[in-house]
Design an enzyme around this catalytic site. Structure first.
Site, PDB file in Angstrom:
ATOM      1  N   PHE A 145      33.162  36.446  31.133  1.00  0.00           N
ATOM      2  CA  PHE A 145      32.343  35.231  31.010  1.00  0.00           C
ATOM      3  C   PHE A 145      32.558  34.262  32.169  1.00  0.00           C
ATOM      4  O   PHE A 145      32.092  33.133  32.127  1.00  0.00           O
ATOM      5  CB  PHE A 145      32.653  34.529  29.682  1.00  0.00           C
ATOM      6  CG  PHE A 145      32.298  35.351  28.471  1.00  0.00           C
ATOM      7  CD1 PHE A 145      30.999  35.356  27.989  1.00  0.00           C
ATOM      8  CD2 PHE A 145      33.241  36.140  27.838  1.00  0.00           C
ATOM      9  CE1 PHE A 145      30.655  36.130  26.874  1.00  0.00           C
ATOM     10  CE2 PHE A 145      32.912  36.914  26.728  1.00  0.00           C
ATOM     11  CZ  PHE A 145      31.619  36.910  26.243  1.00  0.00           C
TER      12      PHE A 145
ATOM     13  N   LYS B 207      34.551  47.088  52.914  1.00  0.00           N
ATOM     14  CA  LYS B 207      35.073  46.029  52.040  1.00  0.00           C
ATOM     15  C   LYS B 207      36.575  46.219  51.823  1.00  0.00           C
ATOM     16  O   LYS B 207      37.364  45.276  51.907  1.00  0.00           O
ATOM     17  CB  LYS B 207      34.330  46.121  50.690  1.00  0.00           C
ATOM     18  CG  LYS B 207      34.298  44.855  49.887  1.00  0.00           C
ATOM     19  CD  LYS B 207      33.503  45.052  48.597  1.00  0.00           C
ATOM     20  CE  LYS B 207      32.168  44.342  48.615  1.00  0.00           C
ATOM     21  NZ  LYS B 207      31.485  44.314  47.318  1.00  0.00           N
TER      22      LYS B 207
ATOM     23  N   THR C 237      28.597  43.836  32.546  1.00  0.00           N
ATOM     24  CA  THR C 237      27.695  43.474  31.453  1.00  0.00           C
ATOM     25  C   THR C 237      26.785  44.671  31.177  1.00  0.00           C
ATOM     26  O   THR C 237      25.998  45.052  32.042  1.00  0.00           O
ATOM     27  CB  THR C 237      26.866  42.239  31.853  1.00  0.00           C
ATOM     28  OG1 THR C 237      27.778  41.184  32.168  1.00  0.00           O
ATOM     29  CG2 THR C 237      25.935  41.812  30.740  1.00  0.00           C
TER      30      THR C 237
ATOM     31  N   CYS D 151      23.347  36.873  37.197  1.00  0.00           N
ATOM     32  CA  CYS D 151      23.458  37.251  35.778  1.00  0.00           C
ATOM     33  C   CYS D 151      22.259  36.866  34.914  1.00  0.00           C
ATOM     34  O   CYS D 151      21.615  37.739  34.337  1.00  0.00           O
ATOM     35  CB  CYS D 151      24.732  36.658  35.192  1.00  0.00           C
ATOM     36  SG  CYS D 151      26.206  37.387  35.912  1.00  0.00           S
TER      37      CYS D 151
HETATM   38  N1  NAD Z   1      28.981  37.716  39.132  1.00  0.00           N
HETATM   39  C1  NAD Z   1      29.218  37.088  38.000  1.00  0.00           C
HETATM   40  O1  NAD Z   1      29.289  35.863  37.936  1.00  0.00           O
HETATM   41  C2  NAD Z   1      29.416  37.881  36.724  1.00  0.00           C
HETATM   42  C3  NAD Z   1      29.944  37.232  35.598  1.00  0.00           C
HETATM   43  C4  NAD Z   1      30.139  37.969  34.439  1.00  0.00           C
HETATM   44  C5  NAD Z   1      29.784  39.310  34.400  1.00  0.00           C
HETATM   45  N2  NAD Z   1      29.251  39.905  35.502  1.00  0.00           N
HETATM   46  C6  NAD Z   1      28.914  41.335  35.433  1.00  0.00           C
HETATM   47  O2  NAD Z   1      29.947  42.068  36.091  1.00  0.00           O
HETATM   48  C7  NAD Z   1      29.411  43.217  36.733  1.00  0.00           C
HETATM   49  C8  NAD Z   1      29.763  43.208  38.207  1.00  0.00           C
HETATM   50  O3  NAD Z   1      29.118  42.094  38.807  1.00  0.00           O
HETATM   51  P1  NAD Z   1      29.509  41.575  40.271  1.00  0.00           P
HETATM   52  O4  NAD Z   1      28.769  40.309  40.480  1.00  0.00           O
HETATM   53  O5  NAD Z   1      30.971  41.621  40.430  1.00  0.00           O
HETATM   54  O6  NAD Z   1      28.843  42.762  41.143  1.00  0.00           O
HETATM   55  P2  NAD Z   1      29.056  43.052  42.713  1.00  0.00           P
HETATM   56  O7  NAD Z   1      27.774  43.681  43.154  1.00  0.00           O
HETATM   57  O8  NAD Z   1      29.559  41.818  43.406  1.00  0.00           O
HETATM   58  O9  NAD Z   1      30.231  44.130  42.753  1.00  0.00           O
HETATM   59  C9  NAD Z   1      30.117  45.444  42.300  1.00  0.00           C
HETATM   60  C10 NAD Z   1      30.988  46.324  43.211  1.00  0.00           C
HETATM   61  O10 NAD Z   1      31.098  47.620  42.631  1.00  0.00           O
HETATM   62  C11 NAD Z   1      31.170  48.571  43.681  1.00  0.00           C
HETATM   63  N3  NAD Z   1      30.889  49.906  43.114  1.00  0.00           N
HETATM   64  C12 NAD Z   1      29.732  50.389  42.599  1.00  0.00           C
HETATM   65  N4  NAD Z   1      29.914  51.642  42.139  1.00  0.00           N
HETATM   66  C13 NAD Z   1      31.208  51.956  42.352  1.00  0.00           C
HETATM   67  C14 NAD Z   1      32.024  53.106  42.066  1.00  0.00           C
HETATM   68  N5  NAD Z   1      31.527  54.190  41.456  1.00  0.00           N
HETATM   69  N6  NAD Z   1      33.321  53.084  42.428  1.00  0.00           N
HETATM   70  C15 NAD Z   1      33.850  51.992  43.048  1.00  0.00           C
HETATM   71  N7  NAD Z   1      33.132  50.877  43.321  1.00  0.00           N
HETATM   72  C16 NAD Z   1      31.840  50.860  42.976  1.00  0.00           C
HETATM   73  C17 NAD Z   1      30.164  48.054  44.682  1.00  0.00           C
HETATM   74  O11 NAD Z   1      30.397  48.585  45.983  1.00  0.00           O
HETATM   75  C18 NAD Z   1      30.427  46.540  44.607  1.00  0.00           C
HETATM   76  O12 NAD Z   1      31.383  46.125  45.564  1.00  0.00           O
HETATM   77  C19 NAD Z   1      27.918  43.196  36.428  1.00  0.00           C
HETATM   78  O13 NAD Z   1      27.660  43.969  35.299  1.00  0.00           O
HETATM   79  C20 NAD Z   1      27.652  41.738  36.135  1.00  0.00           C
HETATM   80  O14 NAD Z   1      26.533  41.562  35.302  1.00  0.00           O
HETATM   81  C21 NAD Z   1      29.073  39.229  36.661  1.00  0.00           C
END
Ligand code: NAD
Length: 437
Positions: free
Chosen positions: A152, A35, A122, A263
């Site tokens: 959000f 990535k 979250t 989510c």
């Molecule tokens: N996707 C949404 O629309 C959204 C909206 C609001 C909140 N959230 C929250 O935000 C958080 C992230 O969601 P997302 O959709 O971006 O997840 P995602 O799975 O798209 O991304 C998470 C990333 O974190 C990386 N990662 C994991 N452990 C790691 C570490 N120790 N060091 C470095 N990188 C690491 C993974 O490789 C991955 O690329 C979640 O808690 C989610 O609930 C998501």
């Protein structure tokens, strides 16, 4: 300010690119080396409108860079965000916090001077306390206030949401941390979004309460839609009739096949678990989650009914696979349980999605993926709109009719009006004909 974003997924990458666009210096870190290598070349791992432009422009201006190693960037940072995934824990539905805690431990080893550590993921109430404990245990000498700043944004409109938020919630009682957070978001002050300073636990719970409330609104209108079908009422008009009341509001009142995405499903379940653990059960949310799960798979019945009750040997063309338009995200998409049910009932499924085909191939097997809506409809007994992508809003129904075995449209998003489609048997959501009890 110097910012590090740990996790470069939907939230980390969007937040990182937007903070860089505000003028801060941001390093987006991810464990996934592939990535990071692609991001360095300007190739995005996700589809999000306008994000590529923002990433390329800010990389060029040297405000945004990417790394697999957090030590160097964290040592120099004013603020370190944790934006890693918090999926449902296998087996019990609690939020899996292993990625958050692993990130906290890694950050701890790299901290130098005063650095604010901010949880954007979250996370359940109390996670900030645990992050603080992990850091303090590993590095008792460093000064690192831990803040909750839930995100959000909505996928598909993420940049607009980040830059024009309805509110920003900052959970901290540390005055220095407040100052850093105020400085980070200062470029937004022009639009004057309310910034709510709360305790850390309040901020953590606010995020779950928001998602659970929105999921409840969707599920409420979905159940009203079912009733509309039975009593001969139109859910679109009911939704408009109640939505114009500004105590209710018109958003999230579109009846459909049930909510999905990365989510709502996991966050409602995690909140239910928290409620149970603290002996404050959230019965409304428990019902919402159960009703929604049943609804997603149960949509196959609508299709079966449109085809006379039996799906065996029928070919179903499914348009739209991602959980909503303008994203390639397939997590918990309603298309998955629906397509599984259709194939379980003996139907052949042909499917098309404008952006999500690559992701869909990883989660859906035993179906034919097609090149476009018309290729998909070839010899189909029914066309089913599952995700309301823009390009499905003006289909050529004469062309479709000529190529389909039966002219049947099951419109799970109410994109069309029945009277627009003469010659097609039209089945929408919650538009009942007059009927007795
Ligand atoms: N996707 C949404 O629309 C959204 C909206 C609001 C909140 N959230 C929250 O935000 C958080 C992230 O969601 P997302 O959709 O971006 O997840 P995602 O799975 O798209 O991304 C998470 C990333 O974190 C990386 N990662 C994991 N452990 C790691 C570490 N120790 N060091 C470095 N990188 C690491 C993974 O490789 C991955 O690329 C979640 O808690 C989610 O609930 C998501």
């Amino acid at each position: 300010m110097r910012v590090v974003m740990i996790g470069s997924g939907y939230v980390g990458l969007v937040s990182g690119a937007c903070f860089a666009d505000f003028g801060h210096h941001v390093t987006c870190v991810d464990k996934d080396a592939d990535k990071i290598a692609r991001l360095r070349k300007g190739v995005l791992p996700i589809f999000e409108p306008d994000l590529d432009r923002l990433v390329v422009a800010n990389t060029r201006e040297k405000r945004l860079d990417f790394s697999i190693d957090l030590a160097g960037p964290v040592a120099d940072a004013d603020a370190v965000f944790i934006a890693v995934g918090t999926p449902s824990r296998r087996g019990d539905g609690h939020a899996d916090l292993s990625y958050v805690y692993a990130a906290a431990a890694e950050i701890a080893t790299a901290l130098t001077g005063l650095t604010v550590v901010i949880t954007k993921s979250t996370v359940p109430v109390g996670t900030g306390d645990e992050v603080e404990r992990i850091i303090r245990e590993l590095r008792p000498e460093v000064d690192a206030p831990v803040v909750s700043n839930p995100e959000f944004l909505r996928e598909g409109a993420a940049i607009q949401d980040f830059k024009h938020p309805d509110r920003i919630v900052v959970g901290t009682e540390d005055e220095r941390a407040r100052k850093v957070m105020a400085e980070l978001y200062r470029p937004l002050y022009l639009n004057q979004p309310p910034i709510l300073y709360t305790s850390r636990r309040t901020a953590e719970l606010t995020k779950y309460a928001a998602n659970a409330f929105l999921a409840t609104k969707i599920t409420f209108i979905n159940e009203i839609a079912e009733l509309c079908e039975k009593v001969g009422a139109d859910v679109q008009q009911v939704a408009r009739g109640i939505g114009l009341d500004n105590r209710i509001g018109s958003k999230f009142l579109h009846a459909g096949p049930g909510y999905g995405g990365s989510c709502f499903p996991k966050d409602t379940v995690a909140l239910i678990k928290t409620g149970q653990d603290y002996e404050a059960p959230l019965r409304i949310v428990e019902t919402v989650a159960a009703v929604n799960e049943a609804r997603k798979r149960g949509m196959f019945r609508k299709i079966a009914a449109a085809l006379g009750g039996n799906l065996r040997g029928k070919t179903i063309a499914v348009l739209g696979l991602t959980f909503k338009p303008n994203t390639d995200d397939m997590r918990e998409a309603p298309s998955i349980p629906l397509i599984t049910a259709l194939t379980d009932m003996g139907a052949t499924v042909r499917a098309y999605d404008p952006v999500g085909m690559e992701q869909a191939r990883q989660v859906l097997t035993g179906i034919d993926f097609c090149d476009g809506p018309y290729a998909c409809a070839e010899n189909a007994d029914a066309l089913v709109i599952v995700t309301e992508w823009e390009q499905f809003r003006a289909l050529d129904f004469d062309r479709l009719k000529a190529m389909m075995r039966q002219a049947v449209l099951v419109d799970l998003r109410n994109v069309y009006r029945p009277e627009e489609l003469p010659g097609f048997a039209y089945h929408g959501i919650g538009r009942g004909r007059e009927a007795g009890p």
